[in-house]
Motif scaffolding. Structure first.
Motif, short mmCIF file in Angstrom:
data_model
loop_
_atom_site.label_atom_id
_atom_site.label_comp_id
_atom_site.label_asym_id
_atom_site.label_seq_id
_atom_site.Cartn_x
_atom_site.Cartn_y
_atom_site.Cartn_z
N ALA A 12 -0.68 35.50 10.01
CA ALA A 12 -0.66 34.59 9.04
C ALA A 12 0.85 34.20 8.38
O ALA A 12 1.78 35.22 8.74
N ASP A 13 1.05 33.09 8.14
CA ASP A 13 2.36 32.57 7.70
C ASP A 13 2.02 32.06 6.19
O ASP A 13 1.52 31.25 5.92
N ILE A 14 2.58 32.90 5.38
CA ILE A 14 2.35 32.65 3.74
C ILE A 14 3.55 31.71 3.04
O ILE A 14 4.54 32.28 2.98
N GLY A 15 3.51 30.68 2.78
CA GLY A 15 4.50 29.95 2.25
C GLY A 15 4.19 29.57 0.70
O GLY A 15 3.16 30.48 0.09
N GLY A 16 5.10 29.24 0.07
CA GLY A 16 5.06 29.23 -1.41
C GLY A 16 3.70 28.39 -1.89
O GLY A 16 3.33 28.54 -2.98
N THR A 17 3.38 27.41 -0.90
CA THR A 17 2.15 26.55 -1.56
C THR A 17 0.85 26.91 -0.72
O THR A 17 -0.05 26.95 -1.10
N ASN A 18 1.14 27.14 0.61
CA ASN A 18 -0.06 27.27 1.50
C ASN A 18 0.04 28.42 2.37
O ASN A 18 1.16 28.83 2.58
N THR A 19 -1.03 29.02 2.78
CA THR A 19 -1.15 30.13 3.59
C THR A 19 -1.77 29.84 4.97
O THR A 19 -3.03 29.10 5.04
N ARG A 20 -1.36 29.77 5.96
CA ARG A 20 -1.91 29.58 7.52
C ARG A 20 -2.19 30.74 8.29
O ARG A 20 -1.26 31.63 8.29
N VAL A 21 -3.37 30.71 8.71
CA VAL A 21 -3.93 32.04 9.27
C VAL A 21 -4.40 31.90 10.70
O VAL A 21 -5.10 30.59 10.78
N ALA A 22 -4.28 32.70 11.36
CA ALA A 22 -4.91 32.24 13.02
C ALA A 22 -5.27 33.64 13.65
O ALA A 22 -4.66 34.82 12.95
N GLN A 137 21.42 35.52 18.54
CA GLN A 137 20.70 34.34 18.09
C GLN A 137 20.76 34.13 16.48
O GLN A 137 20.69 35.40 16.11
N ILE A 138 20.59 33.10 16.04
CA ILE A 138 20.23 33.01 14.38
C ILE A 138 19.14 31.91 14.35
O ILE A 138 19.14 31.05 15.08
N VAL A 139 18.21 31.99 13.48
CA VAL A 139 17.15 31.20 13.04
C VAL A 139 17.54 30.86 11.43
O VAL A 139 17.87 31.70 10.79
N ILE A 140 17.64 29.57 11.24
CA ILE A 140 18.09 29.28 10.09
C ILE A 140 16.78 28.30 9.44
O ILE A 140 16.61 27.03 10.03
N GLY A 141 16.21 28.62 8.37
CA GLY A 141 14.94 28.09 7.96
C GLY A 141 15.32 27.29 6.92
O GLY A 141 15.77 27.47 5.78
N VAL A 142 14.93 25.92 6.77
CA VAL A 142 15.06 24.85 5.73
C VAL A 142 13.74 24.10 5.28
O VAL A 142 13.48 23.44 6.30
N GLY A 143 13.21 24.70 4.33
CA GLY A 143 11.94 24.12 4.08
C GLY A 143 11.74 24.20 2.59
O GLY A 143 12.39 23.59 1.75
N THR A 144 10.77 24.84 1.91
CA THR A 144 10.36 25.02 0.48
C THR A 144 11.57 25.86 -0.19
O THR A 144 12.10 25.72 -1.28
N GLY A 145 12.07 26.64 0.61
CA GLY A 145 13.53 27.56 0.40
C GLY A 145 14.28 27.33 1.59
O GLY A 145 14.43 26.51 2.53
N SER A 198 17.13 22.68 0.50
CA SER A 198 15.64 23.05 0.38
C SER A 198 15.08 21.47 -0.03
O SER A 198 15.90 20.77 -0.41
N GLY A 199 13.78 21.61 0.04
CA GLY A 199 13.03 20.36 -0.39
C GLY A 199 13.36 19.88 -1.77
O GLY A 199 13.83 18.70 -2.14
N ARG A 200 13.27 20.83 -2.67
CA ARG A 200 13.86 20.63 -4.12
C ARG A 200 15.13 20.52 -4.23
O ARG A 200 15.66 19.72 -5.15
N GLY A 201 16.05 21.06 -3.36
CA GLY A 201 17.33 21.01 -3.45
C GLY A 201 17.82 19.50 -3.10
O GLY A 201 18.63 18.97 -3.84
N LEU A 202 17.02 18.83 -2.14
CA LEU A 202 17.38 17.32 -2.01
C LEU A 202 17.12 16.60 -3.15
O LEU A 202 17.79 15.65 -3.38
N GLU A 203 16.10 17.08 -3.88
CA GLU A 203 15.75 16.11 -5.11
C GLU A 203 16.77 16.47 -6.26
O GLU A 203 17.29 15.48 -7.03
#
Length: 323
Positions: A12-22, A137-145, A198-203
């Motif tokens: 499961a991947d739980i974001g601030g708005t949606n949860t995706r499960v498989a 390596q590094i992963v950098i996440g840019v989304g809701t946060g 972030s998305g809100r940051g762009l705003e």
């Protein structure tokens, strides 16, 4: 529908708005089992996972791994932008799985490296030298946060350590960036990286530029990105340009700290949306703008992961190596 008992894993991947499960068979996500749930429809994670178990025919899972957008400490996860908190026992009750784990979502993205289809990885910048197989390596996440996780590949296995890099201070290189920091601080009390990247940051960047121009008009992140192709809103273009240059600066700083000779991987919905504009708006120049270390920065290849289910893949890979 019927699934074999005690064979598949729940991821499961739980974001601030949606949860995706498989469901996953080893490291392979079963596409027909991917479901998305609105977090607002559930009081907590346990009820959301119970709903998924029911929707998949009361599936009996052998293991479960949950990736969350927030810090995890001693097996307890707390969402940064959602009032949910839970532990491994919560996941075990909901899924009835024998082995349960909770990861930060960027940790899951780090475990996905090497398992994502190469067709879903876009090269932005090639390295000038060949990296060793065990290079960091590094992963950098840019989304809701915003967040980052380093990935270390040792003989004993992969280690992906968590962080909360989005809550560090914004870097300041120019007078305009100083004014942006002050603007964000006035609104939120502290100029954090996530307040811009972030998305809100762009705003917020868009509002900041309007504030500077004496025009307080606001639009959301989706509308900002939609105007880029038509070039109908010069302020939107400037907001994205400023966003991308700050992203380059921050990504470069994180690379100097972690030395990811094995690659810098950008992930998340906002990162993917920005990909067509990275070159045009100076991402690489800002990434390498490190004075006498500018040449050294060419050692780090940069990619964008375009697989929206990479966190699920990472959870499956994590479980596969531990069960």
């Amino acid at each position: 529908m019927t699934h074999p008992e005690n064979t598949l894993s729940l991821v499961a991947d739980i974001g601030g708005t949606n949860t995706r499960v498989a469901l996953a068979d080893g490291t392979r996500i079963l596409p027909s089992t991917i479901r998305r749930y609105s977090n607002a429809a559930f009081p907590g994670l346990e009820t959301a996972l119970r709903q998924y178990i029911s929707d998949e025919g009361d599936v009996d899972c052998k293991a479960a791994c949950v990736a969350i957008a927030g810090p995890v400490r001693d097996g307890v996860g707390s969402m940064t932008n959602l009032d949910w908190s839970f532990d491994r026992d919560t996941v075990a009750r909901a899924t009835r799985a024998e082995h349960c784990n909770i990861l930060n979502d960027l940790q899951a993205q780090g475990h996905a490296l090497g398992h994502v289809d190469p067709a879903n990885i876009r090269e932005i910048v090639a390295a000038n030298t060949q990296a060793s197989p065990g290079a960091a390596q590094i992963v950098i996440g840019v989304g809701t946060g915003f967040n980052m996780a380093p990935v270390y590949n040792a003989e004993s296995g992969r280690l992906v350590t968590p962080s909360e890099a989005g809550h560090a201070n914004l870097p300041i290189r120019t007078e305009a960036e100083l004014r942006l920091c002050q603007y964000v601080s006035t609104a939120h009390g502290f100029p954090a990286v996530e307040d811009v990247l972030s998305g809100r940051g762009l705003e917020r960047v868009y509002r900041f530029l309007g504030h500077e121009a004496g025009d307080e008009r606001e639009i959301d992140a989706k509308a900002i990105m939609a105007t880029l192709d038509t070039k109908s809103d010069p302020r939107a273009i400037e907001a994205v340009r400023l966003f991308i240059r700050i992203l380059g600066t921050v990504a470069g700083n994180l690379s100097l700290i972690q030395l990811p000779f094995g690659g810098v991987y950008l992930v998340g919905g906002v990162a993917r949306a920005m990909t067509p504009y990275l070159s045009e708006f100076g991402f690489v120049d800002a990434f390498r703008d490190k004075g006498r270390f500018a040449g050294f920065m060419q050692n780090f290849p940069i990619y964008v992961i375009e697989d929206d289910y990479a966190a699920l893949i990472g959870c499956a890979a994590y479980l596969d190596h531990r069960t």
